[in-house]
Design an enzyme around this catalytic site. Structure first.
Site, PDB file in Angstrom:
ATOM      1  N   THR A  94      23.205   6.374  22.480  1.00  0.00           N
ATOM      2  CA  THR A  94      23.621   5.149  23.124  1.00  0.00           C
ATOM      3  C   THR A  94      24.600   4.412  22.245  1.00  0.00           C
ATOM      4  OG1 THR A  94      22.843   3.111  24.134  1.00  0.00           O
ATOM      5  CG2 THR A  94      21.765   3.772  22.120  1.00  0.00           C
ATOM      6  N   ASN A  99      34.109  -8.164  32.600  1.00  0.00           N
ATOM      7  CA  ASN A  99      34.928  -6.960  32.601  1.00  0.00           C
ATOM      8  C   ASN A  99      36.250  -7.116  33.333  1.00  0.00           C
ATOM      9  OD1 ASN A  99      33.346  -4.646  31.252  1.00  0.00           O
ATOM     10  ND2 ASN A  99      31.816  -5.737  32.462  1.00  0.00           N
ATOM     11  N   THR A 151      41.778  -9.673  27.665  1.00  0.00           N
ATOM     12  CA  THR A 151      42.357 -10.998  27.448  1.00  0.00           C
ATOM     13  C   THR A 151      41.334 -12.005  26.967  1.00  0.00           C
ATOM     14  OG1 THR A 151      42.009 -11.495  29.797  1.00  0.00           O
ATOM     15  CG2 THR A 151      44.170 -10.633  29.138  1.00  0.00           C
TER      16      THR A 151
END
Length: 415
Positions: free
Chosen positions: A205, A410, A415
């Site tokens: 993971t 997301n 930005t």
């Protein structure tokens, strides 16, 4: 304060229960950790080091994504070249150093050499890990400048700073440590992990480092590790995406003189599973935008593999996850997701329970329980339990709901 783990983690009356302790990745004797700000990110800690002050052996499991980041490729090479004799891990957040070509690999190599030089060890005894935005060049000068500070800060108390330094969209550190006894020797296992999105491991993971002061031969360490990873981190999904940077590493330095052999290996495996399961659940609870922790349990399957396929189909369904976020009793989405898993079963024989309450049985709704089930969905921790009525195998997957917050994070990650 220590507290006993309950339930499935009791091995036998002849073995002491594993107890929770503080210390995270530096809880085991002989391990040091640190986390510093190298200005890779705009603010906060972003560079971590974990170091064994004595010789150690390690094994790792890495992403199955065909697109692998430079640190993954380099770390696999170093593990092989050093024959597992890894002493240090260098981790950065804020830049994944993935899809960065020769420049990215050169940066990973330079960072490993720099850390090795400051620690007085061979460069092949260093593995590196990165997390952040894909396709952005590693700010190597900032990283190299931060390494001396990270080495100077190494301490048994540096585990919390190290855990914070590897966070990206995580909202909290993810650490766990336990102590048990093998023979007359106390033994410790501890770790740290990061991950909140792009979580659908096919191997391990996100990023995770686990340490132990047990004395354990590398072949035994590796076989135990892979079994535990399969039962814990590989039972975790947030959004169904597998990262280019996934890595989990286990390092053992033998500082406790507790020799893991014979029946002791099963006991050690139990302790390792406690740590890995705890951190896997932490990742699911901290999924990007998550408001619910969800366990999907499928039993009555003809095999573990078939049970897991059904559980993953349910856990990956955006329709199921959004219904849980909205606290809507749309159990039909769960049954439909199971039916698309590719596993054959008789819908008229399955039983679906939500938080222990039957909502679907004999091919139709259990009308008398609908109101209670709706109220149960208001809880933070939810369980979806599907009995396939085919066999004795079972499987579980940990996940979370899908909220507006996931899209907000997301939709503007770069930005």
């Amino acid at each position: 304060m220590r507290s006993n783990f309950k339930g499935p983690h009791r091995l036998s009356r002849n073995r002491p229960e594993w107890q929770r302790i503080s210390g995270g990745v530096a809880a085991a004797r002989g391990f040091l950790a640190s986390g510093v700000a190298a200005e890779i990110k705009k603010q906060g800690l972003d560079l971590a080091v974990v170091f064994s002050s004595r010789p150690s052996v390690a094994c790792g499991v890495f992403t199955t994504n065909l697109v692998k980041a430079a640190p993954v490729l380099l770390s696999k090479k170093h593990l092989s070249r050093a024959r597992g004799r890894i002493r240090a891990v260098l981790l950065n957040s804020g830049c994944a150093n993935a899809c960065t070509g020769r420049r990215g690999m050169a940066g990973a190599v330079r960072s490993a050499r720099c850390l090795a030089s400051h620690l007085g060890i061979d460069p092949y005894q260093v593995v590196v890990a990165s997390t952040g935005v894909i396709g952005i060049a590693l700010p190597i000068q900032k990283l190299l400048k931060g390494i001396p500070a990270a080495v100077a800060a190494l301490s048994p108390d540096g585990w919390e700073a190290a855990a914070r330094a590897i966070m990206t969209t995580d909202t909290r550190e993810k650490t766990c440590a336990v102590e048990g006894r093998i023979g007359d020797r106390p033994v410790r296992i501890g770790g740290m992990a990061k991950g909140a999105g792009m979580i659908h491991p096919q191997m391990a993971t996100m990023l995770s480092v686990i340490t132990t002061d047990a004395a354990i031969p590398r072949p035994v360490l590796e076989s135990v590790f892979r079994r535990v990873v399969e039962r814990t981190f590989n039972c975790l999904t947030v959004d169904g995406d597998t990262s280019t940077n996934d890595m989990v590493l286990l390092i053992a330095n033998g500082a406790s003189d507790a020799k893991v052999e014979g029946a002791g290996s099963a006991y050690f495996e139990q302790g390792l599973e406690i740590v890995c399961e705890e951190m896997a659940k932490m990742v699911a609870r901290d999924g990007e935008g998550a408001t619910k922790f969800v366990e999907v349990l499928v039993d009555g399957a003809s095999s573990v593999d078939q049970g897991r396929r059904v559980a993953k189909a349910i856990a990956h369904s955006p329709l199921v996850k959004t219904a849980l976020y909205g606290q809507e009793l749309n159990w039909g989405r769960i049954v439909a997701a199971a039916g698309c898993s590719g596993v054959r079963f008789n819908p008229d024989r399955v039983v679906l329970r939500l938080c222990g309450i039957p909502v679907f049985r004999n091919g139709m709704a259990v009308s008398s329980t609908q109101r209670r089930a709706e109220e149960a969905l208001a809880a933070h921790d939810l369980q979806i339990h599907l009995d396939l009525a085919q066999g004795r195998a079972s499987a579980r997957i940990w996940t979370c709901d899908l909220s507006h917050g996931y899209i907000d994070i997301n939709g503007s990650y770069i930005t």
